[in-house]
Scaffold this active site. Structure first.
Site, PDB file in Angstrom:
ATOM      1  N   ILE A  32      -8.289 -18.758  20.155  1.00 32.52           N
ATOM      2  CA  ILE A  32      -7.784 -20.085  19.544  1.00 32.52           C
ATOM      3  C   ILE A  32      -8.131 -21.038  20.564  1.00 32.52           C
ATOM      4  CG2 ILE A  32      -6.342 -21.714  18.778  1.00 32.52           C
ATOM      5  CD1 ILE A  32      -4.443 -18.984  17.738  1.00 32.52           C
ATOM      6  N   LYS A 138       3.414 -32.038  33.555  1.00 31.79           N
ATOM      7  CA  LYS A 138       3.612 -32.564  35.296  1.00 31.79           C
ATOM      8  C   LYS A 138       2.429 -33.067  36.166  1.00 31.79           C
ATOM      9  CE  LYS A 138       6.535 -33.470  38.492  1.00 31.79           C
ATOM     10  NZ  LYS A 138       7.557 -34.477  37.982  1.00 31.79           N
ATOM     11  N   SER A 155       1.466 -23.346  19.746  1.00 31.03           N
ATOM     12  CA  SER A 155       3.038 -22.717  19.358  1.00 31.03           C
ATOM     13  C   SER A 155       2.766 -22.121  18.868  1.00 31.03           C
ATOM     14  CB  SER A 155       3.585 -24.145  19.703  1.00 31.03           C
ATOM     15  OG  SER A 155       5.000 -23.154  19.598  1.00 31.03           O
ATOM     16  N   LYS A 173       8.576 -20.707  23.050  1.00 32.17           N
ATOM     17  CA  LYS A 173       7.363 -21.039  22.622  1.00 32.17           C
ATOM     18  C   LYS A 173       9.335 -22.542  22.046  1.00 32.17           C
ATOM     19  CE  LYS A 173       3.353 -19.264  22.000  1.00 32.17           C
ATOM     20  NZ  LYS A 173       2.404 -20.081  23.077  1.00 32.17           N
TER      21      LYS A 173
HETATM   22  C1  HXC Z   1       6.897  -4.841  27.631  1.00 31.98           C
HETATM   23  C2  HXC Z   1       5.416  -5.237  28.836  1.00 31.98           C
HETATM   24  C3  HXC Z   1       4.393  -5.306  28.355  1.00 31.98           C
HETATM   25  C4  HXC Z   1       4.560  -4.486  26.718  1.00 31.98           C
HETATM   26  C5  HXC Z   1       3.863  -6.323  30.222  1.00 31.98           C
HETATM   27  N1  HXC Z   1       4.881  -5.143  30.033  1.00 31.98           N
HETATM   28  N2  HXC Z   1       3.455  -5.311  28.393  1.00 31.98           N
HETATM   29  N3  HXC Z   1       6.743  -4.689  29.001  1.00 31.98           N
HETATM   30  N4  HXC Z   1       5.809  -4.166  26.357  1.00 31.98           N
HETATM   31  N5  HXC Z   1       3.719  -4.058  26.441  1.00 31.98           N
HETATM   32  C6  HXC Z   1       5.784  -6.119  31.728  1.00 31.98           C
HETATM   33  C7  HXC Z   1       5.568  -5.803  32.302  1.00 31.98           C
HETATM   34  O1  HXC Z   1       5.597  -4.060  32.276  1.00 31.98           O
HETATM   35  C8  HXC Z   1       6.142  -5.784  33.437  1.00 31.98           C
HETATM   36  O2  HXC Z   1       7.715  -5.512  34.185  1.00 31.98           O
HETATM   37  C9  HXC Z   1       6.172  -7.431  33.121  1.00 31.98           C
HETATM   38  O3  HXC Z   1       5.674  -7.721  32.106  1.00 31.98           O
HETATM   39  C10 HXC Z   1       4.590  -8.430  33.412  1.00 31.98           C
HETATM   40  O4  HXC Z   1       4.117  -7.552  33.764  1.00 31.98           O
HETATM   41  P1  HXC Z   1       2.152  -7.576  34.401  1.00 31.98           P
HETATM   42  O5  HXC Z   1       1.207  -7.034  33.764  1.00 31.98           O
HETATM   43  O6  HXC Z   1       2.635  -7.298  35.824  1.00 31.98           O
HETATM   44  O7  HXC Z   1       2.406  -9.375  34.065  1.00 31.98           O
HETATM   45  P2  HXC Z   1       0.807  -9.986  34.011  1.00 31.98           P
HETATM   46  O8  HXC Z   1      -0.076  -9.218  34.879  1.00 31.98           O
HETATM   47  O9  HXC Z   1       1.315 -11.312  34.975  1.00 31.98           O
HETATM   48  O10 HXC Z   1       0.614 -10.264  32.642  1.00 31.98           O
HETATM   49  C11 HXC Z   1       1.247 -11.089  31.869  1.00 31.98           C
HETATM   50  C12 HXC Z   1       1.615 -10.486  30.438  1.00 31.98           C
HETATM   51  C13 HXC Z   1      -0.194  -9.334  30.010  1.00 31.98           C
HETATM   52  C14 HXC Z   1       2.733 -11.090  29.342  1.00 31.98           C
HETATM   53  C15 HXC Z   1       2.155  -9.245  30.214  1.00 31.98           C
HETATM   54  O11 HXC Z   1      -0.186  -9.538  28.336  1.00 31.98           O
HETATM   55  C16 HXC Z   1      -0.644 -11.273  29.741  1.00 31.98           C
HETATM   56  O12 HXC Z   1      -1.415 -11.230  31.018  1.00 31.98           O
HETATM   57  N6  HXC Z   1      -1.309 -11.621  28.441  1.00 31.98           N
HETATM   58  C17 HXC Z   1      -2.197 -12.527  28.491  1.00 31.98           C
HETATM   59  C18 HXC Z   1      -2.514 -12.390  27.600  1.00 31.98           C
HETATM   60  C19 HXC Z   1      -2.081 -12.440  26.297  1.00 31.98           C
HETATM   61  O13 HXC Z   1      -0.848 -12.068  25.897  1.00 31.98           O
HETATM   62  N7  HXC Z   1      -2.063 -13.182  25.306  1.00 31.98           N
HETATM   63  C20 HXC Z   1      -1.192 -13.033  24.061  1.00 31.98           C
HETATM   64  C21 HXC Z   1      -0.979 -14.273  23.089  1.00 31.98           C
HETATM   65  S1  HXC Z   1      -1.092 -14.283  21.870  1.00 31.98           S
HETATM   66  P3  HXC Z   1       8.091  -5.113  34.594  1.00 31.98           P
HETATM   67  O14 HXC Z   1       9.323  -4.497  34.748  1.00 31.98           O
HETATM   68  O15 HXC Z   1       7.831  -3.121  35.018  1.00 31.98           O
HETATM   69  O16 HXC Z   1       7.158  -5.446  36.501  1.00 31.98           O
HETATM   70  C22 HXC Z   1       0.891 -15.267  21.504  1.00 31.98           C
HETATM   71  C23 HXC Z   1       0.788 -15.909  20.467  1.00 31.98           C
HETATM   72  C24 HXC Z   1       2.425 -15.951  19.835  1.00 31.98           C
HETATM   73  O17 HXC Z   1       1.117 -15.843  22.781  1.00 31.98           O
HETATM   74  C25 HXC Z   1       2.426 -15.969  18.674  1.00 31.98           C
HETATM   75  C26 HXC Z   1       2.247 -15.472  18.177  1.00 31.98           C
HETATM   76  C27 HXC Z   1       2.672 -15.583  16.530  1.00 31.98           C
END
Ligand code: HXC
Length: 291
Positions: A32, A138, A155, A173
């Site tokens: 997006i 900020k 959001s 959000k």
């Molecule tokens: C449960 C999970 C998980 C899953 C990660 N974790 N994925 N827990 N189920 N599927 C846990 C990990 O085990 C860890 O906890 C903690 O989350 C942090 O994970 P990391 O991988 O170390 O963090 P990081 O590298 O910073 O990655 C952040 C992330 C990742 C959010 C977890 O998915 C990411 O980078 N996402 C960015 C892209 C993304 O998600 N885009 C989608 C946005 S869509 P522990 O306890 O093990 O340490 C969106 C739309 C919302 O936001 C509205 C939709 C309608």
């Protein structure tokens, strides 16, 4: 057969309405965010895209310049790191001397019930979405005040109800929406606006891939979206053009829901209550689930 379709912004809005203006966007590398920044650039804006993946960011910046003919620079930063986001703002000012529009789009998401969500997992999404938005606001605010510019926060609608497996994102959000309202109130007297766009299910985005069960296009979407189609990223791009344009000069503190009417008939796309009573049963339904 869908009765409704997406339209490119250039067929609706005038070209070059953002000429000479600069957009700073977090999460603009893909999905997006990419379409939002590309759409603003098609209408004349130069851009700074911010994200964690330096290589992907540089590739996206090059592609955006090529497709729009405007300037785009990549500023690698993690929105959770204050110093990094400040450095990205400095880079934007060095390159363009101004920031008119800020899009807070960086977000993280995955499906997990509270019972399987670690404390760190919850904190991680709050840090990316909520603190990341705060850090971005900020760091950019002194510059946005100077241009009497505007904020747009990407959001969601899921926090309007209790959506299973989304406690972390719903809380994050909801806080983003609250921040936007306060920015609108505090900064309005200085000519700065702040709004939220709340996308529904948008095709081919990370969020949809993670959240919507496989095979939904034909089976599920027509049952959960009144307009009977997935949203397209350009639907959100069009909303961004409108909200930053002079046509929205009296619009601040608002939430523009772009979801084909979905929230008004929302159930849950996962079987209920089976999915919460037996999270294991959800594994096979959802791509990327780590339940
Ligand atoms: C449960 C999970 C998980 C899953 C990660 N974790 N994925 N827990 N189920 N599927 C846990 C990990 O085990 C860890 O906890 C903690 O989350 C942090 O994970 P990391 O991988 O170390 O963090 P990081 O590298 O910073 O990655 C952040 C992330 C990742 C959010 C977890 O998915 C990411 O980078 N996402 C960015 C892209 C993304 O998600 N885009 C989608 C946005 S869509 P522990 O306890 O093990 O340490 C969106 C739309 C919302 O936001 C509205 C939709 C309608």
């Amino acid at each position: 057969m869908p009765v409704n379709k997406a339209h490119p912004s250039t067929s609706v809005f005038k070209d070059n309405i953002f000429n000479g203006q600069v957009v700073f966007i977090t999460g603009g590398r893909s999905g997006i965010g990419y379409t939002v920044v590309e759409t603003l650039m098609r209408h004349g804006a130069d851009a700074v895209i911010v994200g964690r993946d330096a290589k992907g960011l540089a590739e996206s910046a090059a592609a955006l310049q090529k497709s729009t003919g405007k300037r785009c620079i990549a500023a690698s930063a993690d929105v959770r790191k204050v110093d990094q986001i400040r450095a990205a703002v400095d880079k934007a000012i060095e390159a363009f001397g101004r920031i008119d529009f800020v899009v807070c789009g960086a977000a993280g998401n995955f499906l997990a019930p509270i019972s399987a969500l670690s404390e760190n997992a919850f904190r991680t999404v709050i840090e990316i979405d909520t603190l990341g938005t705060y850090n971005t606001v900020k760091a950019t605010l002194p510059h946005v005040r100077k241009t009497q510019g505007a904020y747009l926060h990407i959001s969601a609608t899921l926090h309007y109800r209790g959506v299973p497996y989304q406690a972390h994102v719903g809380a994050a959000k909801a806080a983003v929406d609250a921040l936007s309202q306060v920015i609108a109130v505090e900064e309005g007297p200085r000519g700065v606006r702040s709004n939220v766009v709340a996308p529904g299910p948008i095709a081919n985005t990370e969020g949809t891939l993670r959240l919507v069960p496989k095979g939904s296009e034909t089976d599920i979407i027509p049952r959960i979206v009144p307009l009977a189609r997935f949203g397209e990223t350009i639907d959100i791009g069009n909303a961004a053009v409108y909200l930053f344009s002079p046509a929205a000069s009296y619009v601040s503190g608002s939430v523009l829901v772009v979801d084909g009417g979905e929230m008004h008939i929302r159930g849950t796309s996962l079987p209920y209550p089976e999915s919460v009573l037996d999270p294991e049963s959800t594994k096979k339904l959802v791509v990327g689930s780590k339940l």
